[in-house]
Scaffold this active site. Structure first.
Site, PDB file in Angstrom:
ATOM      1  N   ALA A  45      -1.286  -5.331  -2.485  1.00  0.00           N
ATOM      2  CA  ALA A  45      -1.982  -4.767  -3.312  1.00  0.00           C
ATOM      3  C   ALA A  45      -2.942  -3.607  -2.295  1.00  0.00           C
ATOM      4  CB  ALA A  45      -2.425  -5.392  -4.353  1.00  0.00           C
ATOM      5  N   GLU A  46      -2.773  -2.862  -2.662  1.00  0.00           N
ATOM      6  CA  GLU A  46      -3.776  -1.311  -1.966  1.00  0.00           C
ATOM      7  C   GLU A  46      -5.466  -1.987  -2.118  1.00  0.00           C
ATOM      8  OE1 GLU A  46      -1.123  -0.440  -3.746  1.00  0.00           O
ATOM      9  OE2 GLU A  46      -0.518   1.313  -3.275  1.00  0.00           O
ATOM     10  N   ASN A  47      -6.044  -2.212  -3.427  1.00  0.00           N
ATOM     11  CA  ASN A  47      -7.372  -2.372  -3.599  1.00  0.00           C
ATOM     12  C   ASN A  47      -7.766  -3.957  -3.120  1.00  0.00           C
ATOM     13  OD1 ASN A  47      -5.453  -4.820  -5.185  1.00  0.00           O
ATOM     14  ND2 ASN A  47      -7.029  -4.257  -6.757  1.00  0.00           N
ATOM     15  N   SER A  87      -7.133  -2.586   4.563  1.00  0.00           N
ATOM     16  CA  SER A  87      -6.019  -2.964   3.177  1.00  0.00           C
ATOM     17  C   SER A  87      -5.228  -1.641   3.855  1.00  0.00           C
ATOM     18  CB  SER A  87      -6.314  -2.470   1.915  1.00  0.00           C
ATOM     19  OG  SER A  87      -4.989  -2.371   1.140  1.00  0.00           O
TER      20      SER A  87
END
Lengths: 218, 224
Positions: A45-47, A87
């Protein structure tokens, strides 16, 4: 099974154990439900989550255990939390095997448009441009035609691009295409679908693989 | 080394026209008390850099709604329905930056680098509007300048009196790197601020030497 579920179930077979993969919103994200438990895929997940898993419905939601669409997720045993630079370093640095994204348009050269309609509200690209640029495989999972029935697999994208020559494969409810230097190659066809139907609904020309097989899902 | 300030005293250090790096992803990790106080004090003509702004109810979107922002730098603003019209009317300048490039521009500013060279966005609107194509050794890249703030505002889970910060899960996101990239770093701490030595050094995400001001937040509850 409706067409979106069929596409998501086919997407779920795209991974192998040890893959780090990012699933975009919509149909791609639905594929998480159909992953083979025997195949250990780390969902990114990008976060900042490496190894997102389902959220147990009876647990209270932690806003810092949510994915890049703000859906509550768990972090699988063996998962990790990283900052945004790391990330996206995972994405851009070639450490992310596969990203699966939706599309408004995709063309025979592998160009992708999935973030902005001309004249539409400019909402931003988020992480999509990094994902298509950095992931080793860029799989597009989408319904074959737009809601008005117009083709989405085109000779040339007309909407603003997310990435230039980035798409690896396209999965729709009608078939599975690979994007090759010579153009599109149809390698799987969905049950009950004819080549005539796919040709009619696809603006771009495509070759048919000599090993064309039926597109099956679990 | 950090000092502990009252909220109003800390926010008074933010000036009209400042560039503010603001942590948070969908407003989660955006320091809510600091944003409350910014609205109360009414600083104007701010440039805000935040991933998405979230909404006009939560996150730095509230500062856009209150008319305090002249320029917004983000990767996505799909939850800010009011923004397109403000941009069309020329009331706010919008700069879009791919999310990974956004993080790296902040990192470049914080770590003494001249900018970012990335393949992300080549051949797209990013190249047309916000970046410059450069060719080095036969390969094309987009060059982006570092993104530095006068101020960074972040939320953290734990801090000690030296300013060492620990984030909770995805609270870290952009906030960690933002703490290196501004002249003044103000952190709102959810749990009670602890004595120095309480946090194991190897658990520290941001060393206190780069954190200037701590503000005591509301408590350690992340649950909705």
């Amino acid at each position: 099974m409706n067409s979106k579920e069929f596409i998501a179930r086919r997407v779920a077979r795209e991974f192998k154990s040890g893959d780090l993969a990012n699933l975009g919103a919509g149909i791609p994200g639905q594929a998480a439900k159909y992953l083979d438990p025997a195949v250990k895929v780390y969902l990114h997940a990008e976060n900042g989550i490496v190894g997102a898993g389902p959220w147990p419905a009876d647990e209270p939601i932690d806003v810092f255990s949510t994915d890049a669409s703000e859906n509550p997720v768990s972090i699988v045993p063996g998962g990790a939390i990283v900052d945004s630079c790391t990330s996206f370093g995972l994405i851009r640095g070639g450490h992310l095997q596969t990203t699966v994204l939706g599309a408004m348009q995709v063309d025979m050269e592998g160009n992708l448009a999935n973030w902005l309609v001309p004249g539409g509200k400019m909402a931003g690209m988020g992480g999509a441009m990094d994902l298509v640029c950095g992931a080793k495989r860029v799989v597009i999972a989408m319904e074959h035609c737009a809601k008005d029935g117009s083709p989405k697999i085109l000779r040339k994208c007309t909407f603003p691009l997310t990435g230039l020559r980035v798409v690896t494969s396209i999965i729709t409810e009608l078939g599975y295409f690979d994007v090759t230097p010579d153009g599109l190659v149809l390698k799987e066809i969905a049950p009950g679908v004819t080549l005539e139907e796919i040709t009619r609904k696809t603006e771009a020309p495509f070759a048919v693989s000599p090993t064309l097989s039926e597109m099956t899902v679990d | 080394m950090a000092s502990i300030y009252e909220l109003d005293q800390a926010v008074r250090l933010i000036r009209d026209g400042d560039t503010v790096l603001a942590g948070g992803f969908y407003g989660n990790g955006t320091p809510a008390l600091i944003v409350d106080e910014l609205i109360r004090q009414g600083q104007k003509n701010l440039t805000i850099a935040n991933n998405d702004g979230n909404t006009t109810e939560k996150g730095v979107g509230r500062l856009i709604a209150s008319g305090q922002v002249k320029k917004f730098i983000c990767s996505w603003c799909g939850r800010l329905g009011i923004l397109p019209q403000l941009v069309d009317e020329g009331k706010i300048e919008l700069e879009l930056c791919p999310q990974g490039t956004f993080a790296e521009r902040i990192r470049a500013a914080g770590f003494g680098l001249g900018g970012v060279l990335t393949p992300t966005g080549l051949g797209t609107i990013v190249e047309e509007k916000w970046a410059e194509r450069v060719t080095l050794n036969g390969r094309d890249w987009l060059y982006h300048a570092p993104l530095k703030g006068n101020v960074a505002i972040v939320e953290a889970d734990r801090a000690d009196t030296e300013g060492n910060l620990v984030f909770h899960l995805t609270q870290r996101a952009f906030s960690q790197v933002m703490c290196f990239a501004a002249d003044l770093v103000i952190a709102e701490i959810n749990r009670p601020i602890e004595p120095a030595g309480n946090i194991d050094p190897q658990d520290v995400h941001v060393p206190g030497v780069v954190v200037d001001i701590l503000v005591q937040g509301k408590g350690g509850n992340h649950e909705q």
